[in-house]
Design a protein around this motif. Structure first.
Motif, PDB file in Angstrom:
ATOM      1  N   PHE A  50      -1.934 -76.855 -25.736  1.00 23.62           N
ATOM      2  CA  PHE A  50      -3.396 -76.738 -25.771  1.00 23.62           C
ATOM      3  C   PHE A  50      -3.995 -77.019 -24.389  1.00 23.62           C
ATOM      4  N   ALA A  51      -3.477 -78.035 -23.704  1.00 24.04           N
ATOM      5  CA  ALA A  51      -4.037 -78.385 -22.393  1.00 24.04           C
ATOM      6  C   ALA A  51      -3.791 -77.287 -21.366  1.00 24.04           C
ATOM      7  N   VAL A  52      -2.599 -76.669 -21.417  1.00 30.55           N
ATOM      8  CA  VAL A  52      -2.293 -75.607 -20.459  1.00 30.55           C
ATOM      9  C   VAL A  52      -3.197 -74.396 -20.694  1.00 30.55           C
ATOM     10  N   LEU A  53      -3.451 -74.067 -21.958  1.00 32.02           N
ATOM     11  CA  LEU A  53      -4.304 -72.923 -22.251  1.00 32.02           C
ATOM     12  C   LEU A  53      -5.762 -73.186 -21.876  1.00 32.02           C
ATOM     13  N   ALA A  54      -6.196 -74.429 -22.047  1.00 30.13           N
ATOM     14  CA  ALA A  54      -7.603 -74.745 -21.750  1.00 30.13           C
ATOM     15  C   ALA A  54      -7.832 -75.177 -20.315  1.00 30.13           C
ATOM     16  N   LEU A  55      -6.756 -75.395 -19.533  1.00 29.57           N
ATOM     17  CA  LEU A  55      -6.908 -75.936 -18.186  1.00 29.57           C
ATOM     18  C   LEU A  55      -7.669 -75.004 -17.233  1.00 29.57           C
ATOM     19  N   PRO A  56      -7.377 -73.690 -17.176  1.00 28.81           N
ATOM     20  CA  PRO A  56      -8.128 -72.841 -16.222  1.00 28.81           C
ATOM     21  C   PRO A  56      -9.627 -72.843 -16.475  1.00 28.81           C
ATOM     22  N   GLY A  57     -10.017 -72.679 -17.707  1.00 32.02           N
ATOM     23  CA  GLY A  57     -11.451 -72.683 -18.003  1.00 32.02           C
ATOM     24  C   GLY A  57     -12.085 -74.023 -17.738  1.00 32.02           C
ATOM     25  N   THR A  58     -11.342 -75.107 -18.003  1.00 33.28           N
ATOM     26  CA  THR A  58     -11.896 -76.450 -17.773  1.00 33.28           C
ATOM     27  C   THR A  58     -12.123 -76.693 -16.286  1.00 33.28           C
ATOM     28  N   ILE A  59     -11.147 -76.301 -15.452  1.00 37.84           N
ATOM     29  CA  ILE A  59     -11.294 -76.528 -14.006  1.00 37.84           C
ATOM     30  C   ILE A  59     -12.435 -75.702 -13.430  1.00 37.84           C
ATOM     31  N   VAL A  60     -12.461 -74.408 -13.762  1.00 33.88           N
ATOM     32  CA  VAL A  60     -13.515 -73.535 -13.217  1.00 33.88           C
ATOM     33  C   VAL A  60     -14.876 -73.962 -13.726  1.00 33.88           C
ATOM     34  N   GLY A  61     -14.987 -74.282 -14.970  1.00 28.64           N
ATOM     35  CA  GLY A  61     -16.281 -74.720 -15.510  1.00 28.64           C
ATOM     36  C   GLY A  61     -16.758 -76.015 -14.889  1.00 28.64           C
ATOM     37  N   THR A  62     -15.820 -76.952 -14.645  1.00 30.02           N
ATOM     38  CA  THR A  62     -16.213 -78.227 -14.026  1.00 30.02           C
ATOM     39  C   THR A  62     -16.718 -78.015 -12.608  1.00 30.02           C
ATOM     40  N   LEU A  63     -16.022 -77.183 -11.825  1.00 29.68           N
ATOM     41  CA  LEU A  63     -16.467 -76.918 -10.452  1.00 29.68           C
ATOM     42  C   LEU A  63     -17.826 -76.228 -10.419  1.00 29.68           C
ATOM     43  N   THR A  64     -18.041 -75.291 -11.312  1.00 27.36           N
ATOM     44  CA  THR A  64     -19.330 -74.596 -11.347  1.00 27.36           C
ATOM     45  C   THR A  64     -20.453 -75.545 -11.728  1.00 27.36           C
ATOM     46  N   ALA A  65     -20.143 -76.422 -12.702  1.00 34.07           N
ATOM     47  CA  ALA A  65     -21.167 -77.394 -13.113  1.00 34.07           C
ATOM     48  C   ALA A  65     -21.505 -78.340 -11.966  1.00 34.07           C
ATOM     49  N   LEU A  66     -20.528 -78.715 -11.168  1.00 40.59           N
ATOM     50  CA  LEU A  66     -20.791 -79.596 -10.028  1.00 40.59           C
ATOM     51  C   LEU A  66     -21.668 -78.904  -8.987  1.00 40.59           C
ATOM     52  N   ARG A  67     -21.451 -77.608  -8.773  1.00 36.97           N
ATOM     53  CA  ARG A  67     -22.283 -76.880  -7.804  1.00 36.97           C
ATOM     54  C   ARG A  67     -23.719 -76.800  -8.282  1.00 36.97           C
ATOM     55  N   ILE A  68     -23.889 -76.572  -9.596  1.00 38.03           N
ATOM     56  CA  ILE A  68     -25.262 -76.466 -10.115  1.00 38.03           C
ATOM     57  C   ILE A  68     -25.955 -77.804 -10.041  1.00 38.03           C
ATOM     58  N   THR A  69     -25.252 -78.868 -10.408  1.00 37.56           N
ATOM     59  CA  THR A  69     -25.876 -80.189 -10.330  1.00 37.56           C
ATOM     60  C   THR A  69     -26.090 -80.644  -8.894  1.00 37.56           C
ATOM     61  N   GLY A  70     -25.351 -80.043  -7.956  1.00 39.00           N
ATOM     62  CA  GLY A  70     -25.514 -80.417  -6.549  1.00 39.00           C
ATOM     63  C   GLY A  70     -26.682 -79.734  -5.868  1.00 39.00           C
TER      64      GLY A  70
END
Length: 468
Positions: A50-70
């Motif tokens: 489950f973690a391997v399948l969800a890892l790409p979306g989790t990483i990309v989504g987290t980085l995008t959220a950080l840019r928006i909050t920044g």
């Protein structure tokens, strides 16, 4: 009009008087609970997938959220196309997780297995019926409770998934999700596989059907399988070739020899008899002596035949004699010639002596657990082998089998003229012979010759022929 017969609810075996599942019944069938270590490892493997399948979306989504909050403007990023590939990565990742979850639910509801359970030899079954779990209560409810435990990070999964099986009051390793879903995890590597329909049916039938007491076998008229076995029924005065049960025995092996017939006692003959008693006719064709001493008298020589049928002159009747004159004595009948003795019978050949049971090893076989067995005569294999009446002395090899796939008397290895043969004794699961990678089923009662390197498969056990 169609008549419907209501048979009522199906009786469920293995429940106590209160309708609760009986752990002793499942243990008697051969079901073993899943070990705690392999159960935890199966759960960890599934969580890692489950973690391997969800890892790409989790990483990309987290980085995008950080840019928006920044301070980045989402509308500008959307117009510039900078949000397209993050959104696509998150959607694809979540879709893969959803597909994997659905596959896990379907496999668990239909076969009681998931990816992690299949890797570590575990199966999920309904705790009451010992069959496949129900889809909604067995699969969906269990996964919902496991997902709900992640709402409390770390503590929830550790308590609900890892530690709850240790608090099972029945000591069957059932965790809180398993109790809510009425499921039970079993080990199919060391115990019975509940999804093997045939063996599960045999185990239930063996457990519920009482065994009859074995009665003493009646004496058999069949010829013993072993050539030098003691004969159980040999009629006297008959030829061995035409009587059921007559058994040819070698001289010098300890078998008792038939005593030679005693000569007939001479019978008195009247002085007025014209001729002496004519002996019974015997065939003139000589009979070669065999290894078995027959009760047929030996033939007479041609000279004795002519003498026995020659007409003797009538004795002259003397005149009346004084009282003190003795009457002529009656002719004495010659005794019948004795039958051939043991010295006249040729001794057995050296090969016959070497082939006797207990002296020569006819074959060497090795069970799958490493036990070596020297086959010296008729040998029976099974869980509790027992010879039938008339088999004589046999070697009994008890094979341990927890799954009850081996019959009580499964098959036999018998000595033949050249080597040994294997015969299935009407076993429940049958036997097969593997030679050169080709497996051939053995029909019950049909012999098959064994060679070095052959493998005999019976139930869950195997046997290899090392020397034959």
């Amino acid at each position: 009009m169609i008549w419907e017969i209501d048979d009522g609810p199906r009786a469920v075996e293995g429940l106590d008087e209160h309708g609760r599942p009986d752990p002793a019944y499942a243990a008697a069938l051969g079901l073993i609970r899943a070990p705690y270590g392999r159960r935890v490892m199966a759960t960890i493997v599934e969580l890692m997938i489950f973690a391997v399948l969800a890892l790409p979306g989790t990483i990309v989504g987290t980085l995008t959220a950080l840019r928006i909050t920044g301070g980045e403007d989402p509308m500008r990023m959307l117009q510039a196309g900078e949000l397209l590939w993050p959104i696509a990565a998150v959607v694809i990742s979540q879709a893969l997780v959803m597909i994997f979850t659905i596959v896990q639910l379907v496999l668990l509801g239909r076969k009681g297995v998931t990816v992690g359970k299949a890797m570590f030899g575990l199966r999920s079954i309904n705790v009451r019926t010992l069959e496949q779990p129900r889809f909604w209560r067995g699969a969906v409810v269990r996964y919902l409770l496991m997902y709900a435990s992640f709402l409390v990070p770390i503590i929830g999964p550790v308590l609900v998934i890892a530690l709850s099986p240790l608090f099972d009051p029945e000591r069957r390793g059932r965790g809180w999700p398993d109790m809510a879903a009425a499921m039970w995890l079993v080990d199919v590597r060391r115990g019975l596989n509940p999804y093997d329909t045939k063996r599960m049916r045999i185990a239930r039938k063996t457990l519920t059907t009482p065994e009859h007491e074995e009665k003493a076998p009646l004496p058999s008229l069949a010829t013993p399988v072993d050539r030098d076995a003691p004969a159980e029924y040999v009629p006297s005065g008959r030829l061995s070739g035409g009587v059921i049960g007559a058994h040819r025995m070698s001289v010098g092996t300890g078998a008792s020899e038939a005593p030679a017939p005693a000569p007939a006692a001479p019978s008195p003959v009247s002085p007025l008899a014209a001729t002496p008693a004519v002996p019974a006719f015997a065939p003139s064709v000589p009979v070669a002596p065999t290894e078995m001493v027959d009760a047929v008298p030996p033939p007479l020589s041609p000279g004795q035949l002519l003498d026995s049928f020659a007409v003797q002159p009538a004795p002259h009747t003397p005149p009346a004699s004084p009282p003190n004159v003795e009457a002529p004595s009656a002719p004495t009948a010659s005794p019948a010639p004795a039958s051939p003795t043991a010295e006249q019978i040729p001794p057995p050949s050296a090969s016959a002596v070497e082939d006797r049971p207990g002296i020569a090893v006819r074959a060497v076989v090795v069970l799958d657990d490493g036990e070596r067995i020297d086959v010296r005569g008729a040998t029976l294999f099974g869980r509790a082998p027992a010879p039938v009446a008339g088999e004589g002395a046999v070697q009994l090899i008890q094979v341990a089998d927890d799954t009850r796939s081996v019959s009580k008397t499964h098959f036999a290895i018998l000595p033949a003229r050249r080597g040994v043969i294997v015969v299935d004794r009407g076993s429940t699961n049958g036997s097969s012979l593997v030679r050169g990678g080709v497996e051939t089923p053995l029909a019950a009662g049909d012999p098959a010759a064994l060679q070095a390197g052959d493998i005999v498969r019976f139930g869950d056990r195997t046997l290899s022929v090392e020397r034959a």
